[in-house]
Motif scaffolding. Structure first.
Motif, PDB file in Angstrom:
ATOM      1  N   GLY A 172       0.778  -1.229   0.000  1.00 52.88           N
ATOM      2  CA  GLY A 172       0.000   0.000   0.000  1.00 52.88           C
ATOM      3  C   GLY A 172       0.811   1.282   0.000  1.00 52.88           C
ATOM      4  O   GLY A 172       0.243   2.368  -0.063  1.00 52.88           O
ATOM      5  N   LYS A 173       2.139   1.171   0.070  1.00 55.89           N
ATOM      6  CA  LYS A 173       2.995   2.358   0.075  1.00 55.89           C
ATOM      7  C   LYS A 173       3.649   2.524  -1.284  1.00 55.89           C
ATOM      8  O   LYS A 173       4.241   1.585  -1.819  1.00 55.89           O
ATOM      9  CB  LYS A 173       4.067   2.228   1.152  1.00 55.89           C
ATOM     10  CG  LYS A 173       4.997   3.428   1.238  1.00 55.89           C
ATOM     11  CD  LYS A 173       6.064   3.227   2.297  1.00 55.89           C
ATOM     12  CE  LYS A 173       7.027   4.404   2.354  1.00 55.89           C
ATOM     13  NZ  LYS A 173       8.095   4.203   3.364  1.00 55.89           N
ATOM     14  N   ILE A 174       3.532   3.726  -1.850  1.00 51.81           N
ATOM     15  CA  ILE A 174       4.113   4.020  -3.164  1.00 51.81           C
ATOM     16  C   ILE A 174       5.436   4.753  -2.969  1.00 51.81           C
ATOM     17  O   ILE A 174       5.512   5.774  -2.285  1.00 51.81           O
ATOM     18  CB  ILE A 174       3.157   4.864  -4.016  1.00 51.81           C
ATOM     19  CG1 ILE A 174       1.864   4.083  -4.297  1.00 51.81           C
ATOM     20  CG2 ILE A 174       3.816   5.268  -5.330  1.00 51.81           C
ATOM     21  CD1 ILE A 174       0.836   4.857  -5.083  1.00 51.81           C
ATOM     22  N   THR A 175       6.482   4.196  -3.588  1.00 52.56           N
ATOM     23  CA  THR A 175       7.814   4.790  -3.523  1.00 52.56           C
ATOM     24  C   THR A 175       8.285   5.108  -4.934  1.00 52.56           C
ATOM     25  O   THR A 175       8.067   4.319  -5.852  1.00 52.56           O
ATOM     26  CB  THR A 175       8.818   3.815  -2.862  1.00 52.56           C
ATOM     27  OG1 THR A 175       8.303   3.388  -1.600  1.00 52.56           O
ATOM     28  CG2 THR A 175      10.167   4.493  -2.650  1.00 52.56           C
ATOM     29  N   VAL A 176       8.919   6.256  -5.099  1.00 48.63           N
ATOM     30  CA  VAL A 176       9.434   6.664  -6.408  1.00 48.63           C
ATOM     31  C   VAL A 176      10.939   6.389  -6.431  1.00 48.63           C
ATOM     32  O   VAL A 176      11.670   6.806  -5.522  1.00 48.63           O
ATOM     33  CB  VAL A 176       9.164   8.156  -6.690  1.00 48.63           C
ATOM     34  CG1 VAL A 176       9.683   8.539  -8.079  1.00 48.63           C
ATOM     35  CG2 VAL A 176       7.671   8.445  -6.598  1.00 48.63           C
ATOM     36  N   TYR A 177      11.382   5.671  -7.475  1.00 41.86           N
ATOM     37  CA  TYR A 177      12.795   5.329  -7.615  1.00 41.86           C
ATOM     38  C   TYR A 177      13.359   5.928  -8.897  1.00 41.86           C
ATOM     39  O   TYR A 177      12.653   6.046  -9.907  1.00 41.86           O
ATOM     40  CB  TYR A 177      12.999   3.814  -7.657  1.00 41.86           C
ATOM     41  CG  TYR A 177      12.817   3.124  -6.325  1.00 41.86           C
ATOM     42  CD1 TYR A 177      13.858   3.054  -5.414  1.00 41.86           C
ATOM     43  CD2 TYR A 177      11.597   2.561  -5.980  1.00 41.86           C
ATOM     44  CE1 TYR A 177      13.692   2.429  -4.190  1.00 41.86           C
ATOM     45  CE2 TYR A 177      11.423   1.934  -4.760  1.00 41.86           C
ATOM     46  CZ  TYR A 177      12.478   1.869  -3.866  1.00 41.86           C
ATOM     47  OH  TYR A 177      12.307   1.258  -2.659  1.00 41.86           O
ATOM     48  N   GLU A 178      14.625   6.293  -8.826  1.00 37.13           N
ATOM     49  CA  GLU A 178      15.387   6.644 -10.018  1.00 37.13           C
ATOM     50  C   GLU A 178      16.323   5.481 -10.309  1.00 37.13           C
ATOM     51  O   GLU A 178      17.102   5.079  -9.449  1.00 37.13           O
ATOM     52  CB  GLU A 178      16.192   7.920  -9.797  1.00 37.13           C
ATOM     53  CG  GLU A 178      17.034   8.324 -10.998  1.00 37.13           C
ATOM     54  CD  GLU A 178      17.941   9.504 -10.697  1.00 37.13           C
ATOM     55  OE1 GLU A 178      17.619  10.623 -11.119  1.00 37.13           O
ATOM     56  OE2 GLU A 178      18.962   9.301 -10.022  1.00 37.13           O
ATOM     57  N   ILE A 179      16.217   4.920 -11.520  1.00 44.48           N
ATOM     58  CA  ILE A 179      17.037   3.767 -11.890  1.00 44.48           C
ATOM     59  C   ILE A 179      18.053   4.179 -12.942  1.00 44.48           C
ATOM     60  O   ILE A 179      17.723   4.867 -13.910  1.00 44.48           O
ATOM     61  CB  ILE A 179      16.166   2.597 -12.408  1.00 44.48           C
ATOM     62  CG1 ILE A 179      17.060   1.421 -12.832  1.00 44.48           C
ATOM     63  CG2 ILE A 179      15.250   3.028 -13.537  1.00 44.48           C
ATOM     64  CD1 ILE A 179      16.305   0.162 -13.147  1.00 44.48           C
ATOM     65  N   THR A 180      19.299   3.786 -12.723  1.00 42.59           N
ATOM     66  CA  THR A 180      20.382   3.970 -13.688  1.00 42.59           C
ATOM     67  C   THR A 180      20.856   2.593 -14.122  1.00 42.59           C
ATOM     68  O   THR A 180      21.129   1.747 -13.276  1.00 42.59           O
ATOM     69  CB  THR A 180      21.545   4.764 -13.083  1.00 42.59           C
ATOM     70  OG1 THR A 180      21.056   6.005 -12.570  1.00 42.59           O
ATOM     71  CG2 THR A 180      22.617   5.041 -14.131  1.00 42.59           C
ATOM     72  N   CYS A 181      20.949   2.387 -15.418  1.00 43.91           N
ATOM     73  CA  CYS A 181      21.271   1.065 -15.959  1.00 43.91           C
ATOM     74  C   CYS A 181      22.473   1.180 -16.884  1.00 43.91           C
ATOM     75  O   CYS A 181      22.545   2.085 -17.723  1.00 43.91           O
ATOM     76  CB  CYS A 181      20.061   0.499 -16.703  1.00 43.91           C
ATOM     77  SG  CYS A 181      20.270  -1.185 -17.272  1.00 43.91           S
ATOM     78  N   GLY A 182      23.436   0.256 -16.730  1.00 39.07           N
ATOM     79  CA  GLY A 182      24.617   0.256 -17.587  1.00 39.07           C
ATOM     80  C   GLY A 182      25.112  -1.158 -17.830  1.00 39.07           C
ATOM     81  O   GLY A 182      24.729  -2.106 -17.135  1.00 39.07           O
ATOM     82  N   LEU A 183      25.990  -1.282 -18.837  1.00 36.25           N
ATOM     83  CA  LEU A 183      26.576  -2.583 -19.164  1.00 36.25           C
ATOM     84  C   LEU A 183      27.771  -2.859 -18.261  1.00 36.25           C
ATOM     85  O   LEU A 183      28.533  -1.955 -17.925  1.00 36.25           O
ATOM     86  CB  LEU A 183      27.009  -2.620 -20.627  1.00 36.25           C
ATOM     87  CG  LEU A 183      25.877  -2.692 -21.658  1.00 36.25           C
ATOM     88  CD1 LEU A 183      26.462  -2.548 -23.065  1.00 36.25           C
ATOM     89  CD2 LEU A 183      25.129  -4.008 -21.546  1.00 36.25           C
ATOM     90  N   LEU A 184      27.941  -4.118 -17.904  1.00 38.89           N
ATOM     91  CA  LEU A 184      29.022  -4.503 -17.010  1.00 38.89           C
ATOM     92  C   LEU A 184      30.279  -4.946 -17.742  1.00 38.89           C
ATOM     93  O   LEU A 184      31.279  -5.220 -17.107  1.00 38.89           O
ATOM     94  CB  LEU A 184      28.569  -5.665 -16.115  1.00 38.89           C
ATOM     95  CG  LEU A 184      27.978  -5.264 -14.762  1.00 38.89           C
ATOM     96  CD1 LEU A 184      27.544  -6.503 -14.011  1.00 38.89           C
ATOM     97  CD2 LEU A 184      28.985  -4.499 -13.936  1.00 38.89           C
ATOM     98  N   SER A 185      30.258  -5.047 -19.049  1.00 36.98           N
ATOM     99  CA  SER A 185      31.390  -5.598 -19.795  1.00 36.98           C
ATOM    100  C   SER A 185      32.716  -4.887 -19.517  1.00 36.98           C
ATOM    101  O   SER A 185      33.760  -5.537 -19.489  1.00 36.98           O
ATOM    102  CB  SER A 185      31.091  -5.582 -21.294  1.00 36.98           C
ATOM    103  OG  SER A 185      30.704  -4.293 -21.718  1.00 36.98           O
ATOM    104  N   PRO A 186      32.736  -3.566 -19.303  1.00 35.45           N
ATOM    105  CA  PRO A 186      34.024  -2.944 -18.985  1.00 35.45           C
ATOM    106  C   PRO A 186      34.538  -3.288 -17.593  1.00 35.45           C
ATOM    107  O   PRO A 186      35.687  -3.049 -17.278  1.00 35.45           O
ATOM    108  CB  PRO A 186      33.719  -1.443 -19.098  1.00 35.45           C
ATOM    109  CG  PRO A 186      32.437  -1.339 -19.831  1.00 35.45           C
ATOM    110  CD  PRO A 186      31.683  -2.566 -19.470  1.00 35.45           C
ATOM    111  N   VAL A 187      33.668  -3.844 -16.728  1.00 39.90           N
ATOM    112  CA  VAL A 187      34.045  -4.079 -15.342  1.00 39.90           C
ATOM    113  C   VAL A 187      34.225  -5.560 -15.042  1.00 39.90           C
ATOM    114  O   VAL A 187      35.186  -5.968 -14.417  1.00 39.90           O
ATOM    115  CB  VAL A 187      32.967  -3.483 -14.389  1.00 39.90           C
ATOM    116  CG1 VAL A 187      33.378  -3.661 -12.941  1.00 39.90           C
ATOM    117  CG2 VAL A 187      32.717  -2.032 -14.722  1.00 39.90           C
TER     118      VAL A 187
END
Length: 440
Positions: A172-187
């Motif tokens: 019942g609780k609404i939370t707002v998220y900011e998502i950042t997505c990247g490729l892992l191949s360099p790591v």
């Protein structure tokens, strides 16, 4: 040539032929065994290189002295050492990488190409799957948000890493998220780990932004009203010099009233700005709360509607002073008394009392009136900026809608809390609690 000699010659040639065949067979077998042993050694060397293991080679007796067995052994040992160093470095980097992700305040996940979770830190686990593990399950089982799937799809199609916002509801609780997505191949070198997701809770940031926008809009509206009134009445006085004396005095009185309201608004806005924008909103010094309350008349002297005869004090004596901002606390108590006289309606008295906790670590101040009370559906919003229960009465009494909001911020800046209890027809009690911390 006789037949006997011919037969003897044939037998001799036959024997020599068989002997030659035997010799060739032995030679072929010898070289065959050499090739077999050589291939076995080569396969052992290649297998050792592939697996990164160390291997001790033994020379078969059939191999010649010119076979570079020692060279192969040296290569194997050097390769094993290099592989061991590479594995240690890889493990160290992986450990460091996981420690960084695990220690982040934001949620972090690693997904494979099929969106299966291969890693999640404690924050992500707490926010999205507190009842069970996430590893080995698809991200869609936890976050069913189009924005997240769209980011992953863009990355799979070679687009640049980006970010998005999505709303997540749980219990019942609404939370707002900011998502950042990247490729892992360099790591990371593992082909099974493709995507790195960082998820930050921005609910409070969004709420603050919304409050800021509402504050600017409300402040503009509240400031515009008295300015418009002052402008209108003053223009009338300028453009119509023959206006009657009584009407002129009425206009001047209204200009003065709106000027006072404008001043009150500006003062309250400055107080809000100081409390929310300053790194040190309060300046604590050692005082006794009872002494500050006894001097509250100084704060109320410019409020003619406050009848001091209706103020009743019941203050517990304090043996020792404690650190708080006396000016700010006096402002908070003054605002509560001011609020009672403006909005309580028909009441007989306003009682100001203090009480120490049993362990004397906290002190509570209460401001009680036996007036009209506040409707229950207004209590949750009573401390919001510009929120007033009776807007008409607020304008009539010169209220700004910021007084209780200022009280809340002053008390919270001291590490305390403020609350309200009210019932229609029975009155209202505002109270706040302050910690009596060590002396400064």
């Amino acid at each position: 040539m006789s037949n006997n000699k011919l037969q003897e010659l044939i037998r001799l040639h036959s024997s020599m032929l068989w002997l030659l065949i035997l010799i060739l067979t032995l030679v072929a077998g010898y070289f065959g065994l050499q090739v077999k042993h050589t291939n076995r050694i080569i396969r052992q060397v290649l297998g050792s290189i592939k697996e990164g293991n160390s291997l001790i080679l033994e020379k078969p007796f059939l191999l010649g002295d010119n076979f570079p067995l020692r060279l192969c052994q040296n290569i194997l040992e050097e390769n094993a050492e290099k592989m061991e160093r590479l594995v240690e470095e890889s493990n160290r980097r992986t450990h460091t990488f996981n420690e960084i992700l695990g220690g982040m305040l934001d949620g972090a996940m690693i997904l494979d190409g099929n969106h299966l979770v291969t890693f999640s830190n404690s924050v992500a686990l707490q926010n999205f799957s507190p009842d069970g593990p996430m590893k080995g399950r698809r991200i869609e089982a936890f976050i069913d948000a189009f924005e997240v799937l769209e980011l992953l799809d863009k990355l799979s199609r070679g687009k640049k890493p980006s970010k998005a916002e999505f709303s997540y509801e749980r219990r019942g609780k609404i939370t707002v998220y900011e998502i950042t997505c990247g490729l892992l191949s360099p790591v990371r070198s593992s082909q099974n780990e493709v995507y790195l997701l960082l998820l930050r809770d921005i609910t409070e940031i969004k709420r603050t932004e919304r409050l800021r926008k509402d504050f600017v809009a409300n402040a503009s509206h509240e400031l515009r009203t008295p300015v418009t009134m002052i402008k209108g009445f003053s223009e009338t006085l300028i453009e119509e010099p023959e206006i009657s004396h009584n009407q002129s005095r009425s206009f001047i009185s209204k200009i003065h009233k709106n000027a006072l309201r404008l001043k009150a608004l500006v003062d309250d806005l400055l107080s809000i700005s100081e409390l929310e924008g300053s790194e040190q909103a309060i300046n604590p010094t050692n005082n006794k709360l009872s002494d500050v309350i006894r001097g509250i008349d100084l704060y109320l002297q410019d409020k003619p509607y406050v009848d001091s005869e209706k103020l009743v004090f019941s203050l517990e004596e304090e043996r020792e002073a404690f650190p708080f901002d006396a000016i700010k606390i006096a402002m908070a108590i003054g605002n509560l008394i001011d609020n009672a006289f403006k909005y309580a309606g028909n009441f007989s008295a306003v009682k100001i009392s203090t009480q120490l906790s049993d362990d004397r670590n906290f002190i509570t101040c209460s401001v009680y009136d036996d007036g009209n009370g506040i409707p229950a559906n207004d209590l949750d919003r009573i401390f919001e900026r510009f929120y007033v229960v009776d807007k008409g009465r607020s304008r009539e009494k010169g209220g700004t809608g910021l007084g209780l909001s200022i009280v809340k911020r002053i008390i919270e800046a001291h590490g305390g809390n403020v609350r309200v209890k009210s019932k229609l027809g029975e009155g209202t009690i505002f109270s706040f609690e302050l910690p009596r911390i060590a002396k400064v």
